[in-house]
Design a protein around this motif. Structure first.
Motif, mmCIF file in Angstrom:
data_model
loop_
_atom_site.group_PDB
_atom_site.id
_atom_site.type_symbol
_atom_site.label_atom_id
_atom_site.label_comp_id
_atom_site.label_asym_id
_atom_site.label_seq_id
_atom_site.Cartn_x
_atom_site.Cartn_y
_atom_site.Cartn_z
ATOM 1 N N GLY A 120 70.521 35.498 -46.530
ATOM 2 C CA GLY A 120 71.807 34.948 -46.935
ATOM 3 C C GLY A 120 72.906 35.991 -46.879
ATOM 4 O O GLY A 120 74.043 35.691 -46.497
ATOM 5 N N ASP A 122 73.042 38.519 -44.827
ATOM 6 C CA ASP A 122 73.360 38.812 -43.427
ATOM 7 C C ASP A 122 74.434 37.888 -42.878
ATOM 8 O O ASP A 122 75.168 38.246 -41.959
ATOM 9 C CB ASP A 122 72.101 38.692 -42.564
ATOM 10 C CG ASP A 122 71.149 39.861 -42.765
ATOM 11 O OD1 ASP A 122 71.588 40.868 -43.353
ATOM 12 O OD2 ASP A 122 69.988 39.754 -42.352
ATOM 13 N N LYS A 123 74.520 36.678 -43.435
ATOM 14 C CA LYS A 123 75.489 35.716 -42.923
ATOM 15 C C LYS A 123 76.930 36.101 -43.245
ATOM 16 O O LYS A 123 77.866 35.635 -42.595
ATOM 17 C CB LYS A 123 75.198 34.323 -43.495
ATOM 18 C CG LYS A 123 73.882 33.728 -43.009
ATOM 19 C CD LYS A 123 73.667 32.355 -43.599
ATOM 20 C CE LYS A 123 72.346 31.756 -43.120
ATOM 21 N NZ LYS A 123 72.107 30.417 -43.685
ATOM 22 N N ARG A 127 81.745 40.030 -41.971
ATOM 23 C CA ARG A 127 82.525 38.869 -41.573
ATOM 24 C C ARG A 127 83.636 38.679 -42.600
ATOM 25 O O ARG A 127 83.458 38.986 -43.780
ATOM 26 C CB ARG A 127 81.677 37.591 -41.530
ATOM 27 C CG ARG A 127 80.619 37.590 -40.442
ATOM 28 C CD ARG A 127 79.951 36.239 -40.384
ATOM 29 N NE ARG A 127 78.908 36.198 -39.363
ATOM 30 C CZ ARG A 127 78.210 35.113 -39.092
ATOM 31 N NH1 ARG A 127 78.446 33.995 -39.743
ATOM 32 N NH2 ARG A 127 77.283 35.138 -38.161
ATOM 33 N N SER A 132 84.534 32.641 -44.370
ATOM 34 C CA SER A 132 83.100 32.322 -44.463
ATOM 35 C C SER A 132 82.763 31.888 -45.886
ATOM 36 O O SER A 132 81.751 32.297 -46.448
ATOM 37 C CB SER A 132 82.256 33.540 -44.068
ATOM 38 O OG SER A 132 82.528 33.954 -42.770
ATOM 39 N N ALA A 135 79.304 30.208 -46.341
ATOM 40 C CA ALA A 135 78.194 31.167 -46.279
ATOM 41 C C ALA A 135 78.122 31.985 -47.563
ATOM 42 O O ALA A 135 77.044 32.298 -48.070
ATOM 43 C CB ALA A 135 78.363 32.088 -45.079
ATOM 44 N N TYR A 139 74.972 32.189 -50.314
ATOM 45 C CA TYR A 139 74.371 33.436 -50.777
ATOM 46 C C TYR A 139 74.415 33.533 -52.298
ATOM 47 O O TYR A 139 73.431 33.903 -52.949
ATOM 48 C CB TYR A 139 75.091 34.625 -50.152
ATOM 49 C CG TYR A 139 74.668 35.946 -50.755
ATOM 50 C CD1 TYR A 139 73.368 36.401 -50.597
ATOM 51 C CD2 TYR A 139 75.561 36.711 -51.499
ATOM 52 C CE1 TYR A 139 72.970 37.598 -51.166
ATOM 53 C CE2 TYR A 139 75.160 37.907 -52.065
ATOM 54 C CZ TYR A 139 73.868 38.346 -51.892
ATOM 55 O OH TYR A 139 73.474 39.523 -52.450
#
Length: 217
Positions: A120, A122-123, A127, A132, A135, A139
């Motif tokens: 989670g 890494d998403k 970024r 995001s 995402a 997480y």
């Protein structure tokens, strides 16, 4: 000679008496082995997403518990902790209170939990967090939804709103988690962070995420 013959007869009688027990054990072992193979075949054919929580957990427990029927154990874990996420979020000590779970199995479950957290993370790493948001919510849910105590986390961002670090600044009790603004700011300066996101949970079964802006005083 008589005594030897008597012992031989006794041994034969004992073997005959134990034969049904040995046969039953072999039959149970074959049944459990067959069940495991059938479950693996179903998972391969229909995909893991089609499995109910207890079967998914059962598949994972095959790693740490190579023999025997682990279906009742998987169901006990889900009953004890309320959900699949609750099982993953439980501590090693809590997991070991469930009959059938030893340290090896508990460590395997925590390994899965940590892998989920990192996937989670890494998403959203490197970024823009603002773009995001979904995402980030995913997480945060994984990280906090099953915490049994209140926790105060800080996401440190750079000037482009990219994640530098995610750190737990404090763990509290079931209804209280103190935070010290000086410590948060000190850490932000150490990381050269331009922006921060403060995350705080209330341990409940109903986990939802809301945006709560901090009002300056």
């Amino acid at each position: 000679m008589v005594s030897v013959s008597s012992l031989m007869i006794s041994d034969v009688a004992a073997d005959e008496a134990l034969a049904p027990i040995k046969t039953a054990r072999k039959s149970a072992h074959a049944h459990h082995l067959g069940h495991r193979e059938r479950l693996r075949a179903r998972a391969k054919a229909g995909g893991l997403v089609a499995l109910p929580d207890y079967e998914l957990l059962e598949l994972f427990l095959f790693r740490a518990i190579p023999r025997g029927d682990v279906k009742p154990l998987a169901k006990r874990l889900l009953t004890r902790f309320g959900s699949f996420g609750g099982v993953l979020g439980a501590s090693i000590e809590e997991l070991c209170t469930v009959s059938g779970i030893g340290e090896a199995a508990a460590m395997d479950i925590k390994l899965l939990h940590e892998a989920t957290l990192r996937a989670g993370r890494d998403k959203i790493v490197k970024r823009p967090v603002i773009s995001s948001w979904s995402a980030l919510l995913g997480y945060v849910r994984v990280a906090l939804a099953n915490e049994s105590r209140e926790q105060f986390r800080v996401l440190f961002l750079d000037k482009k709103n990219q994640l530098i670090a995610d750190e737990v600044m404090n763990r509290g009790t079931v209804d209280h988690a103190p935070v010290y603004p000086r410590e948060v700011m000190r850490r932000a300066l150490e990381l050269s962070s331009s922006n921060i996101i403060l995350v705080h949970n209330h341990p409940t079964r109903d986990f939802s995420v809301t945006r709560t802006p901090i009002q300056p005083r």
